[in-house]
Scaffold this motif. Sequence first.
Motif, PDB file in Angstrom:
ATOM      1  N   THR A  84      -6.506   3.654   7.102  1.00  0.00           N
ATOM      2  CA  THR A  84      -5.960   4.925   6.288  1.00  0.00           C
ATOM      3  C   THR A  84      -5.642   4.471   4.655  1.00  0.00           C
ATOM      4  OG1 THR A  84      -6.327   5.724   7.565  1.00  0.00           O
ATOM      5  CG2 THR A  84      -5.765   7.101   5.486  1.00  0.00           C
ATOM      6  N   LEU A  85      -4.470   3.627   4.832  1.00  0.00           N
ATOM      7  CA  LEU A  85      -3.908   3.364   3.165  1.00  0.00           C
ATOM      8  C   LEU A  85      -4.929   2.316   2.966  1.00  0.00           C
ATOM      9  CD1 LEU A  85       0.113   3.482   3.327  1.00  0.00           C
ATOM     10  CD2 LEU A  85      -1.371   5.259   2.862  1.00  0.00           C
ATOM     11  N   TRP A  87       0.276   3.916  -2.719  1.00  0.00           N
ATOM     12  CA  TRP A  87       0.161   5.549  -3.000  1.00  0.00           C
ATOM     13  C   TRP A  87       1.111   6.129  -3.007  1.00  0.00           C
ATOM     14  CZ3 TRP A  87      -4.284   7.734  -3.125  1.00  0.00           C
ATOM     15  CH2 TRP A  87      -5.474   6.612  -2.486  1.00  0.00           C
ATOM     16  N   TRP A  88       1.897   6.051  -3.416  1.00  0.00           N
ATOM     17  CA  TRP A  88       3.584   6.451  -3.886  1.00  0.00           C
ATOM     18  C   TRP A  88       3.106   6.930  -5.190  1.00  0.00           C
ATOM     19  CZ3 TRP A  88       5.877  11.065  -2.247  1.00  0.00           C
ATOM     20  CH2 TRP A  88       7.250  10.850  -3.414  1.00  0.00           C
ATOM     21  N   ALA A 132      -3.694  14.572  -1.802  1.00  0.00           N
ATOM     22  CA  ALA A 132      -3.792  12.776  -2.341  1.00  0.00           C
ATOM     23  C   ALA A 132      -2.204  13.006  -1.394  1.00  0.00           C
ATOM     24  CB  ALA A 132      -3.315  12.432  -3.101  1.00  0.00           C
ATOM     25  N   SER A 173      -2.210  10.197   2.055  1.00  0.00           N
ATOM     26  CA  SER A 173      -0.991   9.329   2.445  1.00  0.00           C
ATOM     27  C   SER A 173       0.054   9.516   2.718  1.00  0.00           C
ATOM     28  CB  SER A 173      -1.111   8.496   0.667  1.00  0.00           C
ATOM     29  OG  SER A 173      -0.681  10.000   0.120  1.00  0.00           O
ATOM     30  N   SER A 186       4.058   7.205   6.121  1.00  0.00           N
ATOM     31  CA  SER A 186       3.375   7.019   6.046  1.00  0.00           C
ATOM     32  C   SER A 186       1.509   7.262   6.828  1.00  0.00           C
ATOM     33  CB  SER A 186       2.805   5.938   4.938  1.00  0.00           C
ATOM     34  OG  SER A 186       2.796   4.436   5.507  1.00  0.00           O
ATOM     35  N   SER A 187       0.829   6.815   6.188  1.00  0.00           N
ATOM     36  CA  SER A 187      -0.355   6.723   6.993  1.00  0.00           C
ATOM     37  C   SER A 187      -0.585   5.549   7.292  1.00  0.00           C
ATOM     38  CB  SER A 187      -1.725   6.689   6.772  1.00  0.00           C
ATOM     39  OG  SER A 187      -1.496   8.568   6.174  1.00  0.00           O
ATOM     40  N   LEU A 232       1.356  -0.904  -0.122  1.00  0.00           N
ATOM     41  CA  LEU A 232      -0.042   0.031  -0.217  1.00  0.00           C
ATOM     42  C   LEU A 232       1.131   1.444  -0.283  1.00  0.00           C
ATOM     43  CD1 LEU A 232      -3.016  -1.349   2.578  1.00  0.00           C
ATOM     44  CD2 LEU A 232      -3.349  -0.123   0.094  1.00  0.00           C
ATOM     45  N   GLN A 233       1.903   1.420   0.702  1.00  0.00           N
ATOM     46  CA  GLN A 233       2.509   2.551   0.800  1.00  0.00           C
ATOM     47  C   GLN A 233       3.415   2.342  -0.508  1.00  0.00           C
ATOM     48  OE1 GLN A 233       5.746   1.109   3.501  1.00  0.00           O
ATOM     49  NE2 GLN A 233       4.520   2.162   5.479  1.00  0.00           N
ATOM     50  N   SER A 254      -9.679   4.791  -4.152  1.00  0.00           N
ATOM     51  CA  SER A 254      -8.509   5.446  -5.721  1.00  0.00           C
ATOM     52  C   SER A 254      -8.776   3.910  -6.986  1.00  0.00           C
ATOM     53  CB  SER A 254      -6.939   5.313  -4.665  1.00  0.00           C
ATOM     54  OG  SER A 254      -6.743   3.523  -5.611  1.00  0.00           O
ATOM     55  N   MET A 288      -8.465   3.524   1.483  1.00  0.00           N
ATOM     56  CA  MET A 288      -7.990   4.925   0.315  1.00  0.00           C
ATOM     57  C   MET A 288      -8.184   4.419  -1.188  1.00  0.00           C
ATOM     58  SD  MET A 288      -6.293   8.346   1.658  1.00  0.00           S
ATOM     59  CE  MET A 288      -4.900   7.654   1.913  1.00  0.00           C
TER      60      MET A 288
END
Length: 380
Positions: free
Chosen positions: A339-340, A10-11, A68, A72, A334-335, A6-7, A347, A343
């Motif tokens: 949360t990630l 989101w990047w 965003a 994130s 990161s969140s 997820l990290q 997305s 989201m």
Amino acid sequence: MTYSFLQHYWWLVVSLLGALLVFLMFVQGANSLIFSLGHTPDERRLVINSTGRKWEITFTTLVTFGGAFFASFPLFYSTSFGGAYWLWMIILFTFVMQAVSYEFQNKLGNILGTRTFQWLLIVNGIVGPLLLGGAVATFFNGSNFMVDKMNITDGLQPVISHWANASNGLDALLDPWNLIFGFAVFFLARVLGILYIINNVDDDAIRQRSRKHLLYNVVPFLVLFLSFFIRTLFKEGFAYDATTGEIYMQPFKYLDNLIEMWYLLLILLVGVVALLYGVIKTLIADSYVRGIWPAGIGVVLVVQALLLCVGWNHTAYYPSTADLQSSLTIVNSSSSMFTLETMFYVSLLVPFVIAYISYVWRAMDRKKLTHDEIHNDEVY
């Protein structure tokens, strides 16, 4: 889905939004050339009406990009947007000036005059890309901030990150390499703006001037960008240990990233070829007016590859020059997992939004702008 996935995901999303933002700054690029491309009031209104159809998309993308990042990677948001607020406030103020200029320059009761608002558009066209480019360059060169998460327990001042000096981000402009990249983005925006005007405005005189100015702007862009890019490949980069999280300097870090993540290098090369194709064909073929599309796609690919290179493969995407261990990575900034993950499902709606924007864009651009259009009451 793991936390690490997820990290990285989101990047990827943030990088895509950043790449789209750079492409959409063709609005600012064209606005910086209002008086160069338009020699008469009617010609200037043609240029302004052309960019006026798209400025909301650029502004919305800028806000979405910030949102965003906030959702994130909140530590980056609080550190950069909170610490370097003078830099970001100047950028946002110029975008507000842009919105006001489009709305009021030809309204009844305008006591400042049309030219005043046109010059405000030019200020936004110069300052916006320049400062945004300088801000992005700090991802490679570092910023002057410190992070201490233990400050969250301070009841009087629970601020975990702060700028290490009183400049609040303006010190980024003292680094010549940040300025070099900032001017590279400025000239790139002008190149894209010229290509867009050639495609969108059906006027032979404006198109002829645009091709001349295209050459004037693509040369300094290539010199500045290649200087920054080559220097970045061979300088030390900011890496972190995947086990301990310790930040350290690694020789040729960004070059190693492109070699190890070969697919990013491939995307980068494809993007460069597409950009050069759009520019060169526009310069050599007077009948070719669609250069904005291969060039725009190329810019998105190049910027996407560069941002992924600076955030993936155990790289600190927002390094600190004041305290190396305060540098931010996609892991330590990161969140939460919840949360990630939440989201992530939200997305999935992004492709539908992009499809809607594409539909609206096509509807607005189906008919090219002509001199007859500027006498319509709905124009800027």
